[in-house]
Design a protein around this motif. Sequence first.
Motif, PDB file in Angstrom:
ATOM      1  N   GLN A 129      51.228  43.519  43.018  1.00  0.00           N
ATOM      2  CA  GLN A 129      51.884  43.771  44.294  1.00  0.00           C
ATOM      3  C   GLN A 129      52.136  45.267  44.503  1.00  0.00           C
ATOM      4  OE1 GLN A 129      52.141  42.023  46.851  1.00  0.00           O
ATOM      5  NE2 GLN A 129      53.229  43.635  47.974  1.00  0.00           N
ATOM      6  N   HIS A 132      48.961  46.610  45.892  1.00  0.00           N
ATOM      7  CA  HIS A 132      48.821  46.240  47.301  1.00  0.00           C
ATOM      8  C   HIS A 132      49.698  47.133  48.171  1.00  0.00           C
ATOM      9  CE1 HIS A 132      49.384  43.787  50.982  1.00  0.00           C
ATOM     10  NE2 HIS A 132      48.152  43.400  50.744  1.00  0.00           N
ATOM     11  N   SER A 136      48.495  49.733  51.049  1.00  0.00           N
ATOM     12  CA  SER A 136      49.068  49.605  52.392  1.00  0.00           C
ATOM     13  C   SER A 136      49.561  50.957  52.896  1.00  0.00           C
ATOM     14  CB  SER A 136      50.220  48.596  52.389  1.00  0.00           C
ATOM     15  OG  SER A 136      49.762  47.292  52.052  1.00  0.00           O
ATOM     16  N   ILE A 169      41.880  43.654  45.383  1.00  0.00           N
ATOM     17  CA  ILE A 169      42.899  44.168  46.306  1.00  0.00           C
ATOM     18  C   ILE A 169      42.314  45.279  47.176  1.00  0.00           C
ATOM     19  CG2 ILE A 169      45.116  45.363  46.447  1.00  0.00           C
ATOM     20  CD1 ILE A 169      45.949  43.861  43.916  1.00  0.00           C
ATOM     21  N   MET A 172      40.488  44.139  50.243  1.00  0.00           N
ATOM     22  CA  MET A 172      41.317  43.656  51.345  1.00  0.00           C
ATOM     23  C   MET A 172      41.525  44.726  52.414  1.00  0.00           C
ATOM     24  SD  MET A 172      44.212  41.542  49.186  1.00  0.00           S
ATOM     25  CE  MET A 172      43.734  40.226  48.041  1.00  0.00           C
ATOM     26  N   TYR A 206      47.363  34.665  43.508  1.00  0.00           N
ATOM     27  CA  TYR A 206      48.084  35.393  44.547  1.00  0.00           C
ATOM     28  C   TYR A 206      49.080  34.536  45.320  1.00  0.00           C
ATOM     29  CZ  TYR A 206      44.840  39.318  43.960  1.00  0.00           C
ATOM     30  OH  TYR A 206      44.124  40.372  43.455  1.00  0.00           O
ATOM     31  N   GLY A 221      54.361  41.092  51.127  1.00  0.00           N
ATOM     32  CA  GLY A 221      53.088  41.643  50.676  1.00  0.00           C
ATOM     33  C   GLY A 221      52.279  40.608  49.927  1.00  0.00           C
ATOM     34  N   LYS A 225      48.418  39.138  50.752  1.00  0.00           N
ATOM     35  CA  LYS A 225      47.301  38.995  49.819  1.00  0.00           C
ATOM     36  C   LYS A 225      46.765  37.568  49.847  1.00  0.00           C
ATOM     37  CE  LYS A 225      48.882  40.386  45.808  1.00  0.00           C
ATOM     38  NZ  LYS A 225      50.314  40.521  46.099  1.00  0.00           N
ATOM     39  N   LYS A 228      44.675  37.001  52.872  1.00  0.00           N
ATOM     40  CA  LYS A 228      43.362  37.628  52.761  1.00  0.00           C
ATOM     41  C   LYS A 228      42.404  36.778  51.929  1.00  0.00           C
ATOM     42  CE  LYS A 228      43.816  41.494  55.095  1.00  0.00           C
ATOM     43  NZ  LYS A 228      42.946  41.805  56.263  1.00  0.00           N
TER      44      LYS A 228
END
Length: 242
Positions: A129, A132, A136, A169, A172, A206, A221, A225, A228
């Motif tokens: 995370q 991710h 982001s 990740i 994504m 995930y 978050g 994921k 996605k």
Amino acid sequence: MLRWILAILGYLFYRFPGAIAGFLIGGILDRMTVKTRTSASAFGPSKTVSPADFELHLLSLASLVIKADGNVSQTELDYVRQYFVQAYGKERANATFRLFNEVIKKREISAQNICNLLRQRTRYESRLQILHFLFSIANADGRVSELEVNEINKIAGFLGVFSRDFESIKAMFFKNPDSAYKILEIDRNATDAEVKNAFRAMAKKYHPDKLTHLDEAHRKGGEEKFKKVQEAYDQIRKERGI
């Protein structure tokens, strides 16, 4: 918790120097207390990292990504602040930013040292995370640069994240013909059965339930994921007619 109490008391008597001294002393006492605990923490199964330290470490890694391409984007800075406010509340987020600006930001930030600590004291899904979150940030201005990818990749290595999870990740945030397959961690020549098995494995990895120990923003978050993964599977199913 003790560090914040001492920081407040220090500020009341000696302003910012007192706040910093109180925070550091409280941190030492907090760590001494942590070492005596035997129960699991929200951030790890055995050894622990305090919420305040976790927030500062997360902010430090975020600053490295923001500066990676040599362009400090206001959009990326705003994203980080909004994320912290959503995760920890405005007052606590502001306190973390102040301490970072007054103390941590003035020192050389070592991604390796921070990640070594997080690697020892956080769960693997929490570290996924974190990646991710960093992607982001890089994507907040509408584009993830190669330099930002390289910085996040370096952080992923320090965190002990497997390369296939990093690539999943990363995919994504990039649109190309192979993105859906990379998200599911398979090749384009995978059989239909392998696609289905990969989807089940990634959905399990995930699933948002694995992040119930984290704050709301981090859980959100995790949901992104998971979404996605579902979108990648749906895209492959549509392409293949399965």
